[in-house]
Design an enzyme around this catalytic site. Structure first.
Site, PDB file in Angstrom:
ATOM      1  N   LYS A 172       2.741 -15.488   2.062  1.00 23.72           N
ATOM      2  CA  LYS A 172       2.970 -16.219   0.812  1.00 23.72           C
ATOM      3  C   LYS A 172       4.462 -16.547   0.738  1.00 23.72           C
ATOM      4  O   LYS A 172       5.164 -16.183  -0.209  1.00 23.72           O
ATOM      5  CB  LYS A 172       2.487 -15.343  -0.369  1.00 23.72           C
ATOM      6  CG  LYS A 172       2.429 -16.046  -1.716  1.00 23.72           C
ATOM      7  CD  LYS A 172       1.321 -17.087  -1.830  1.00 23.72           C
ATOM      8  CE  LYS A 172       1.454 -17.851  -3.132  1.00 23.72           C
ATOM      9  NZ  LYS A 172       0.554 -19.017  -3.193  1.00 23.72           N
TER      10      LYS A 172
ATOM     11  N   ASP B  86      -3.360 -18.233   0.117  1.00 27.88           N
ATOM     12  CA  ASP B  86      -4.364 -18.905  -0.719  1.00 27.88           C
ATOM     13  C   ASP B  86      -5.087 -19.997   0.075  1.00 27.88           C
ATOM     14  O   ASP B  86      -6.307 -20.116   0.042  1.00 27.88           O
ATOM     15  CB  ASP B  86      -3.744 -19.459  -2.018  1.00 27.88           C
ATOM     16  CG  ASP B  86      -2.447 -20.222  -1.804  1.00 27.88           C
ATOM     17  OD1 ASP B  86      -1.940 -20.240  -0.656  1.00 27.88           O
ATOM     18  OD2 ASP B  86      -1.929 -20.807  -2.771  1.00 27.88           O
TER      19      ASP B  86
ATOM     20  N   ASP C  65      -6.465  -6.922   4.018  1.00 27.61           N
ATOM     21  CA  ASP C  65      -7.579  -6.223   3.362  1.00 27.61           C
ATOM     22  C   ASP C  65      -8.510  -7.241   2.711  1.00 27.61           C
ATOM     23  O   ASP C  65      -9.720  -7.217   2.902  1.00 27.61           O
ATOM     24  CB  ASP C  65      -7.012  -5.265   2.306  1.00 27.61           C
ATOM     25  CG  ASP C  65      -8.123  -4.548   1.550  1.00 27.61           C
ATOM     26  OD1 ASP C  65      -9.051  -4.039   2.207  1.00 27.61           O
ATOM     27  OD2 ASP C  65      -8.077  -4.533   0.305  1.00 27.61           O
TER      28      ASP C  65
ATOM     29  N   TYR D 214       0.820  -1.217   0.000  1.00 29.28           N
ATOM     30  CA  TYR D 214       0.000   0.000   0.000  1.00 29.28           C
ATOM     31  C   TYR D 214       0.852   1.265   0.000  1.00 29.28           C
ATOM     32  O   TYR D 214       0.415   2.309  -0.455  1.00 29.28           O
ATOM     33  CB  TYR D 214      -0.908   0.035   1.240  1.00 29.28           C
ATOM     34  CG  TYR D 214      -2.252  -0.604   1.071  1.00 29.28           C
ATOM     35  CD1 TYR D 214      -2.357  -1.943   0.713  1.00 29.28           C
ATOM     36  CD2 TYR D 214      -3.418   0.116   1.286  1.00 29.28           C
ATOM     37  CE1 TYR D 214      -3.601  -2.540   0.581  1.00 29.28           C
ATOM     38  CE2 TYR D 214      -4.663  -0.472   1.152  1.00 29.28           C
ATOM     39  CZ  TYR D 214      -4.745  -1.802   0.801  1.00 29.28           C
ATOM     40  OH  TYR D 214      -5.968  -2.389   0.674  1.00 29.28           O
TER      41      TYR D 214
ATOM     42  N   ASP E 117     -12.549  -8.735   4.154  1.00 24.53           N
ATOM     43  CA  ASP E 117     -13.817  -8.681   3.410  1.00 24.53           C
ATOM     44  C   ASP E 117     -14.402 -10.092   3.274  1.00 24.53           C
ATOM     45  O   ASP E 117     -15.587 -10.299   3.432  1.00 24.53           O
ATOM     46  CB  ASP E 117     -13.618  -8.085   2.004  1.00 24.53           C
ATOM     47  CG  ASP E 117     -13.961  -6.596   1.962  1.00 24.53           C
ATOM     48  OD1 ASP E 117     -13.670  -5.907   2.959  1.00 24.53           O
ATOM     49  OD2 ASP E 117     -14.527  -6.131   0.949  1.00 24.53           O
TER      50      ASP E 117
HETATM   51  C1  IPM Z   1     -10.401  -0.990   3.980  1.00 24.44           C
HETATM   52  C2  IPM Z   1     -10.647  -0.343   2.641  1.00 24.44           C
HETATM   53  C3  IPM Z   1      -9.473   0.563   2.306  1.00 24.44           C
HETATM   54  C4  IPM Z   1      -8.237  -0.295   2.226  1.00 24.44           C
HETATM   55  C5  IPM Z   1      -9.653   1.409   1.046  1.00 24.44           C
HETATM   56  C6  IPM Z   1     -10.931   2.230   1.092  1.00 24.44           C
HETATM   57  C7  IPM Z   1      -8.474   2.290   0.795  1.00 24.44           C
HETATM   58  O1  IPM Z   1     -10.869  -1.291   1.663  1.00 24.44           O
HETATM   59  O2  IPM Z   1     -10.299  -0.255   4.981  1.00 24.44           O
HETATM   60  O3  IPM Z   1     -10.324  -2.211   4.035  1.00 24.44           O
HETATM   61  O4  IPM Z   1      -7.961  -0.889   1.165  1.00 24.44           O
HETATM   62  O5  IPM Z   1      -7.530  -0.389   3.213  1.00 24.44           O
HETATM   63 MN    MN Z   2     -10.891  -3.330   2.408  1.00 24.40          MN
END
Ligand code: IPM
Ligand code: MN
Length: 367
Positions: A188, A220, A244, A141, A248
């Protein structure tokens, strides 16, 4: 231990202001019940800040955030700025804030509520209760990125300094000691040198926490295990991009992205925000799920060792989940609005009678 007094509030974009309003409502109830005096200062961040100032993270916002004891953030992102090739984007505000405040540890707890187990598209979610420790201010990042001169190559470099790995690893091991004492490093290392570097460092640190069962998984495989057997995890330690993606994915376990809070912690600052985004399609409709935002406020209270206060919020949220008092993402049959859920949690904390109107029923029901 620093006292929690000044709170910087950044509602952000989309549903951010609506869910934030519920968290503030809940904090006011906590204030009243536990005799606190929180000083709240609001500021612009994200798309709304670009609209007003041209800058997703205005200096004034950064100043307010730096002066505060804690930052509460709603969500950022606006379809107007969705094109990832734009020069100025809301995400830059969030990334800038994380970096400026030195928020290196992103903590994302994932829990399956009993009542919601059937809502998850994943089968074996019952008993899942783990936390992701995601490194937040380094890695790909924030590495070198760019294109070559004739635009035939693009790159983002994933690199980590030893101290960056050490500090997040210690935070994760400490958390494991207060939980079920298991830590899984996700990387990884079969391909990436930077992952082998992580392993070398984390292997050493693990020796300082002999009571913690330390394991490793490749990213993975971990992505698959989270779906196959999520209850096996306790603490997951991982790098920025991996965390990240996994967080999700993990959100599906709880039944809705609208339930997951997060804490981002540094040496001197801390920020609390839902894992979900700004859900622009839902903005202004009072339908968003405020639970992730309200639980983020609870994480903030815990960070300042206001454990009884945080517990009041957890109890109220558990009560709502148990009685199916939920927004439409979780209960389309009899759904409550975002602000109604906020009102109910406020009443539960204050020990008042709950009188709410169910949106779909259209009549008052006393629970
Ligand atoms: C998160 C989001 C952010 C990230 C984005 C909005 C920059 O997806 O907080 O997980 O990738 O960290
Ligand atoms: Mn995210």
């Amino acid at each position: 231990m620093k006292k929690l007094e000044k709170i910087a509030v950044l509602p952000g974009d989309g549903i951010g202001p609506e869910v934030m309003a519920q968290a503030i409502k809940v904090l006011k109830a906590i204030e009243e019940k536990h005799k606190h005096n929180f000083k709240i200062k609001e500021a612009l961040m994200g798309g709304c800040a670009i609209d007003k100032t041209g800058n997703p993270l205005p200096d004034e916002t950064l100043k307010i955030a730096k002066e505060a004891d804690a930052v509460l953030l709603g969500a950022i992102g606006d379809p107007k700025y969705a094109d990832p090739t734009l020069k100025v984007r809301p995400e830059q505000g969030l990334l800038g804030l994380r970096k400026e405040l030195g928020l290196f540890a992103n903590i994302r707890p994932v829990k399956a509520y009993d009542k919601l187990v059937g809502l998850s598209p994943i089968k074996n979610v019952s008993g899942s209760d783990f936390v992701i420790y995601r490194e937040l201010t380094g890695g790909i990042y924030f590495g070198k990125s760019g294109r070559n001169d004739d635009n035939t190559e693009g790159y983002d470099i994933m690199s980590y300094k030893k101290y960056e790995v050490e500090r997040i690893a210690h935070a994760a091991f400490k958390s494991a000691m207060n939980r079920r004492s298991e830590l899984c490093l996700v990387d990884k290392a079969n391909v990436l040198e930077v992952s082998r570097f992580w392993r070398e460092i984390v292997d050493e640190i693990a020796k300082e926490y002999p009571s913690v069962k330390y394991t490793q998984l490749y990213i993975d495989n971990a992505a698959m295990q989270i779906i196959l057997n999520p209850a096996r995890f306790d603490v997951i330690l991982t790098a920025n991009l991996f965390g990240d993606i996994l967080s999700d994915e993990a959100s599906v376990i709880s039944g809705s992205l609208g339930l997951l809070p997060s804490a981002s912690i540094g040496e001197d600052h801390c920020l609390f925000e839902p894992v979900h985004g700004s859900y622009p399609e839902g903005a202004g409709k009072d339908i968003a799920n405020p639970i992730a935002m309200i639980l983020s406020a609870a994480l903030m209270l815990e960070q300042f060792e206001l454990n009884k206060e945080a517990q009041d919020i957890y109890d109220a949220v558990d009560y709502c989940m148990d009685k199916s008092i939920m927004t439409e993402d979780l209960n389309p049959e009899v759904s409550y609005s975002c602000s109604q859920l906020g009102d109910i949690i406020e009443s539960l904390i204050l020990g008042e009678d709950i009188k709410v109107k169910s949106v779909k029923e259209g009549s008052y029901s006393i629970i």
